[in-house]
Design a protein around this motif. Structure first.
Motif, mmCIF file in Angstrom:
data_model
loop_
_atom_site.group_PDB
_atom_site.id
_atom_site.type_symbol
_atom_site.label_atom_id
_atom_site.label_comp_id
_atom_site.label_asym_id
_atom_site.label_seq_id
_atom_site.Cartn_x
_atom_site.Cartn_y
_atom_site.Cartn_z
ATOM 1 N N CYS A 37 -6.135 -1.936 -0.096
ATOM 2 C CA CYS A 37 -5.335 -2.231 1.089
ATOM 3 C C CYS A 37 -6.288 -2.616 2.204
ATOM 4 O O CYS A 37 -7.191 -1.863 2.545
ATOM 5 C CB CYS A 37 -4.508 -1.018 1.492
ATOM 6 S SG CYS A 37 -3.656 -1.279 3.058
ATOM 7 N N CYS A 65 -5.376 -0.266 5.702
ATOM 8 C CA CYS A 65 -5.889 1.079 5.955
ATOM 9 C C CYS A 65 -7.101 1.407 5.091
ATOM 10 O O CYS A 65 -7.643 2.503 5.181
ATOM 11 C CB CYS A 65 -4.793 2.128 5.735
ATOM 12 S SG CYS A 65 -4.329 2.397 4.020
ATOM 13 N N CYS A 73 0.848 -1.183 0.000
ATOM 14 C CA CYS A 73 0.000 0.000 0.000
ATOM 15 C C CYS A 73 0.896 1.250 0.000
ATOM 16 O O CYS A 73 1.824 1.348 0.803
ATOM 17 C CB CYS A 73 -0.881 -0.024 1.242
ATOM 18 S SG CYS A 73 -1.777 1.506 1.482
ATOM 19 N N CYS A 125 0.143 3.078 3.713
ATOM 20 C CA CYS A 125 0.565 2.558 5.021
ATOM 21 C C CYS A 125 1.690 1.539 4.874
ATOM 22 O O CYS A 125 2.151 0.996 5.866
ATOM 23 C CB CYS A 125 -0.619 1.930 5.758
ATOM 24 S SG CYS A 125 -1.182 0.374 5.065
HETATM 25 ZN ZN LIG Z 1 -2.758 0.865 3.381
#
Ligand SMILES: [Zn+2]
Lengths: 350, 171
Positions: free
Chosen positions: B142, B145, B117, B120
């Protein structure tokens, strides 16, 4: 455990587009500084709508829940229909749907010397004739799919059909380029030849309803990936065509299985599958029939048979292509191309 | 001024930098950082630019060619310019470190590495479909997050992603 994220350059953006609407989280961004984050957020999320409020907050200034906080966060009276509907849920559900596609007969990156031991067919007579014919099929298929992208209310299918159509056109042009056509010659080849000179496969005339279009997509993707495999080792553009067509083939296979399985569509689909596969015997029929075309055809038959749907009527051996096929599908495609092209610069198309 | 024709490894033409600094029309990254520029050479007053599209059907080719011509005309007026597309050879590995940063800033990851991602850096990501908003993009979500993001790469590149590849069929 709730925690404080540590990525100091990630910001979360919240925006409100009207005084009556709520402030919503609209996305994340990466920026080196706070003021840059603000400007980037304004550029990114304020472009389309007038914003009523815009909040940009550094992720490290948040306290966020962790995946294992679910229990902690669960409401006491939990009801399924009150679960927050994240915009990605639907996409996730779709991607998690059972994928029943079977692997193709041979792994394209393996040293797969097929049943034919052709010396790469670079200059042999058959592939030299087969490629331009398949380019014609790809050109008409790509145009036809381009007409269909507005038919869907399903975004993913529109993206898929749009991409497949776009790539079919690019492959048609690439094939001509690899056979010595420059841009203007390729343009003339597609837009200035009379219909009588085209030698499309008989499947092109079947590009009508959706079930038939799906089967046409399947057999063309199968044929192009089979032939591209012949040259993939020595020409990266053929390897790219093969890889991209295998993605298309997989997409059409999912459709084939779905249409065959749904009670509402199975009868109509079975008829389309029978008719289109019966027409597909000429996909490798543009040149003289020899051991190579027989072998290519056998691999095509294997890929079609691999769809997991019975009822293929693909002939056992290649059938010669005839000029003048394609009917109203080809005629409409050429007429539309010429009409649109008359209003744009040639390089817009190829 | 002609470059030494028969030199074993001629130094890159200074115009290479001009072409490398041209920005991609769709994402805010330079062609050089995106790994699209293969070579720039001059022969007999003609500039030959070899570019590798990220995808055979890259729809930005026309606009990229226009921008390259414009930049070269400004930097070295009076030369003929020939743009040659080298098809099928672009690889994600050609993206520079600066290109990775620029793409991450735009919310993209490059194929060929573990898909993470861009927000994050988590690797708990799922492919959200096989076709994205452009032919060179594959959509991902993702799960860490909740951010959606795109992976840039070719169909061939997707074979090295450590996720079930479409070619391998069912999971
Ligand atoms: Zn993420």
């Amino acid at each position: 455990m709730p925690h404080v994220p540590t990525d100091t350059d990630v910001y979360e953006v919240f925006a409100q587009t009207g005084s009556g609407s709520p402030l919503n989280h609209v996305g994340s961004l990466v920026a080196p500084r706070r003021d840059a984050a603000w400007h980037l957020a304004k550029e990114t999320y304020g472009r389309r709508d007038d914003l009523f409020r815009l909040w940009v907050v550094r992720r490290t200034d948040l306290i966020v829940s962790s995946a294992d906080d679910r229990g902690l966060l669960a409401a006491k009276t939990r009801m399924p229909h009150r679960q927050p509907g994240f915009p990605t849920t639907r996409r996730r559900d779709r991607s998690a749907a059972p994928d029943t596609a079977a692997p193709p007969q041979q792994q394209p990156d393996g040293a797969a010397s097929g049943p034919c031991d052709d010396p790469r067919g670079a200059t042999g007579p058959a592939p030299g004739r087969l490629w331009p014919a398949l380019a014609e099929d790809l050109f008409v298929l790509g145009n036809r799919l381009g007409e269909r992208i507005v038919d869907y209310i399903d975004l993913e299918e529109s993206l898929a059909v749009g991409s497949i159509g776009q790539e079919a056109l690019a492959h048609a042009e690439t094939i001509l380029t690899l056979h010595g056509f420059d841009a203007s010659a390729a343009d003339a080849h597609f837009f200035e030849r009379p219909q009588e000179q085209w030698r499309v496969s008989r499947v092109i005339g079947r590009l009508g309803d959706w079930p038939s279009t799906v089967v046409c997509g399947l057999v063309i993707a199968a044929a192009v990936s089979v032939l591209a495999e012949e040259r993939a080792g020595d020409e990266p553009a053929f390897a790219a065509i093969r890889d991209e067509q295998l993605v298309h083939l997989d997409h059409w296979r999912r459709w084939v299985r779905a249409l065959a399985a749904w009670p509402e569509t199975s009868e109509e689909f079975t008829r389309a599958f029978t008719e289109v596969t019966h027409c597909a015997g000429d996909l490798f029929g543009a040149g003289p029939q020899d051991a190579l075309t027989d072998a290519l055809h056998a691999r095509l038959a294997a890929l079609v048979g691999d769809s997991g749907v019975p009822g293929s009527r693909l002939p056992h051996l290649p059938v010669p292509r005839a000029a003048g096929t394609g009917g109203s599908v080809l005629a409409d495609c050429l007429a539309r191309g010429r009409l649109v092209r008359a209003h744009y610069a040639p390089q817009v198309f190829l | 001024m002609n470059a030494p024709a028969a030199a074993a490894t001629p130094p890159p033409d200074p115009l290479t930098g001009v072409v490398a600094d041209v920005r991609d029309p769709e994402i805010d990254v330079t062609l050089g950082d995106l790994g699209v520029v293969r070579s720039v050479s001059r022969t007999d007053g003609r500039i030959v630019v070899r570019l590798a599209p990220t995808r055979l059907s890259c729809p930005a080719r026309g606009e990229i060619a226009r921008r390259v011509r414009s930049a070269l005309t400004d930097a070295a007026p009076g030369h003929g310019i020939q743009i040659v597309w080298e098809r099928g050879i672009w690889q994600p590995a050609a993206v520079t470190a600066a290109g990775h940063d620029a793409l991450r800033t735009a919310g993209y990851r490059v194929a060929g590495t573990t898909p993470r991602c861009p927000y994050c850096a988590g690797d708990d990501v799922v492919r959200a479909g096989r076709f994205g908003g452009a032919v060179c993009k594959v959509p991902y979500d993702c799960r860490g997050c909740g951010s959606p993001f795109d992976v840039i790469g070719t169909a061939g590149c997707s074979a090295v992603l450590p996720v079930p590849d479409v070619r391998q069929g069912g999971s």
